[in-house]
Design an enzyme around this catalytic site. Sequence first.
Site, mmCIF file in Angstrom:
data_model
loop_
_atom_site.group_PDB
_atom_site.id
_atom_site.type_symbol
_atom_site.label_atom_id
_atom_site.label_comp_id
_atom_site.label_asym_id
_atom_site.label_seq_id
_atom_site.Cartn_x
_atom_site.Cartn_y
_atom_site.Cartn_z
ATOM 1 C CG ASN A 216 37.820 48.446 40.335
ATOM 2 O OD1 ASN A 216 37.458 49.244 39.474
ATOM 3 N ND2 ASN A 216 38.489 47.328 40.037
ATOM 4 C CG ASP A 310 49.543 41.378 35.618
ATOM 5 O OD1 ASP A 310 49.288 41.930 34.518
ATOM 6 O OD2 ASP A 310 50.056 41.977 36.584
HETATM 7 O O1 C5P Z 1 50.330 45.785 39.047
HETATM 8 P P1 C5P Z 1 49.228 46.769 38.857
HETATM 9 O O2 C5P Z 1 47.858 46.176 39.044
HETATM 10 O O3 C5P Z 1 49.385 48.059 39.598
HETATM 11 O O4 C5P Z 1 49.376 47.175 37.302
HETATM 12 C C1 C5P Z 1 48.425 47.986 36.684
HETATM 13 C C2 C5P Z 1 48.430 47.697 35.218
HETATM 14 O O5 C5P Z 1 48.318 46.292 34.992
HETATM 15 C C3 C5P Z 1 47.273 48.299 34.487
HETATM 16 O O6 C5P Z 1 47.701 48.599 33.174
HETATM 17 C C4 C5P Z 1 46.235 47.182 34.478
HETATM 18 O O7 C5P Z 1 45.331 47.319 33.394
HETATM 19 C C5 C5P Z 1 47.094 45.971 34.338
HETATM 20 N N1 C5P Z 1 46.581 44.761 35.009
HETATM 21 C C6 C5P Z 1 46.173 43.687 34.242
HETATM 22 N N2 C5P Z 1 45.720 42.543 34.849
HETATM 23 C C7 C5P Z 1 45.685 42.442 36.194
HETATM 24 C C8 C5P Z 1 46.101 43.542 36.974
HETATM 25 C C9 C5P Z 1 46.546 44.682 36.354
HETATM 26 O O8 C5P Z 1 46.186 43.773 33.019
HETATM 27 N N3 C5P Z 1 45.242 41.353 36.752
#
Ligand code: C5P
Length: 415
Positions: A216, A310
């Site tokens: 991205n 995540d």
């Molecule tokens: O659920 P979402 O992707 O919108 O959440 C965003 C937050 O989660 C951000 O702080 C991002 O750095 C973190 N994130 C993460 N690992 C992922 C996806 C998101 O740490 N695989």
Amino acid sequence: MMSEYSHQNLAGRHILLGVSGGIAAYKAAELVRGLKKGGAEVRVVMTRAASEFVTPMTLQALSGNPVRQALFDPAHEAAMGHIELARWAELVLVAPASAGFMARLAAGMADDLLATLCLATEAPIMLAPAMNRQMWQAQATQENAATLRRREVQLVGPAEGEQACGESGPGRMLEPLQLLDVCNTHFAAGPLAGVRLTVTAGPTREALDPVRYISNHSSGRMGFAIAAAAAAMGARVRLVVGPVSLPTPAGVERIDVESAEQMLKAVLADPGQIFIACAAVADYRPREVAEEKIKKQAPQLSVALQRTPDILATVAALENRPFTVGFAAETEQLERHARAKLEAKGLDMIAANWVGERAGDGGFNSENNALELYWPGGGESLPSGDKMTLARTLMRRVVERYKKTNGADKSHAED
Ligand code: C5P
């Protein structure tokens, strides 16, 4: 006051000393000597007027580094360009700061090397004003001082007393020993002194085959600004970063990674006492990575994707979890979605911002941004600003919440 020999917090610090024109410039020599004695690395930049009061040769001999005066000096620029110099600094101290220099700084001028460095640096700036009392009390100077304070430039002094012009009143530069004490305290008294803090930044890359990937447009700038702001507050910062081409902030340990899996591993090696997830981690990765380059034979190609780990939720679920801060970029219903993530992932704080059409000039890949902060039972809007200013404000709120939460709840990891 501390003795001359107790400035141990200066050891190894990169201090850029700016000297502007004024009779107090002769005191810069003693200041450089004291900074060096404390173990700091010192680079001196003088304005043209300063060299009327103290010679560059003196400051060069005392600092052990060439003294810089001109913005466009090919020899010096080749050795360490002015932008590199601005990044090298962990603290910019301008002593003496003349009324004229303060005016140029307040106006954002970049007409000489020192003013340019002050604009280009992410390091905190400290000014030791020195001027005739009437010049200090003049409305223009007082308004410039207020503007600079509002921008978080720290003004130390001036002191009251006898002046070189024979008058008496406010305008004397603090003595070198007092300035050394201020610098020493600056590095000691950061609200996060000794706290381990891990930040993720930038995008991740998820390989499709040996030459292609899914990624991205994240620039990593917000995460880098947070790392710089946290380091300036005394934290021991680890910056775990996907592929971006930004310079590492002074005093920050950088760990470069590519994929979400690698980022998770690097984070779990030490999530710190505070963890801030600023990275735009790819949510999906190809289920299989082709061993050879995929050929363009078929008219259509489907790629099966699977979720990446995540990282934020994983850290928040650790037994001895750090104070955990997430980000949420949303295109609609900002507060609802952000609060839902705060709860679902079990975070201490979430910083939400608009992306897409409602972001205006802010958001992804831009210099500016605006943030809405939410925590359990509260929240605050941070006004739109450049990412460095926002990062400092965000970090101040993180410190407040961290100290509050940590006092009440001992589940956050401690040394
Ligand atoms: O659920 P979402 O992707 O919108 O959440 C965003 C937050 O989660 C951000 O702080 C991002 O750095 C973190 N994130 C993460 N690992 C992922 C996806 C998101 O740490 N695989």
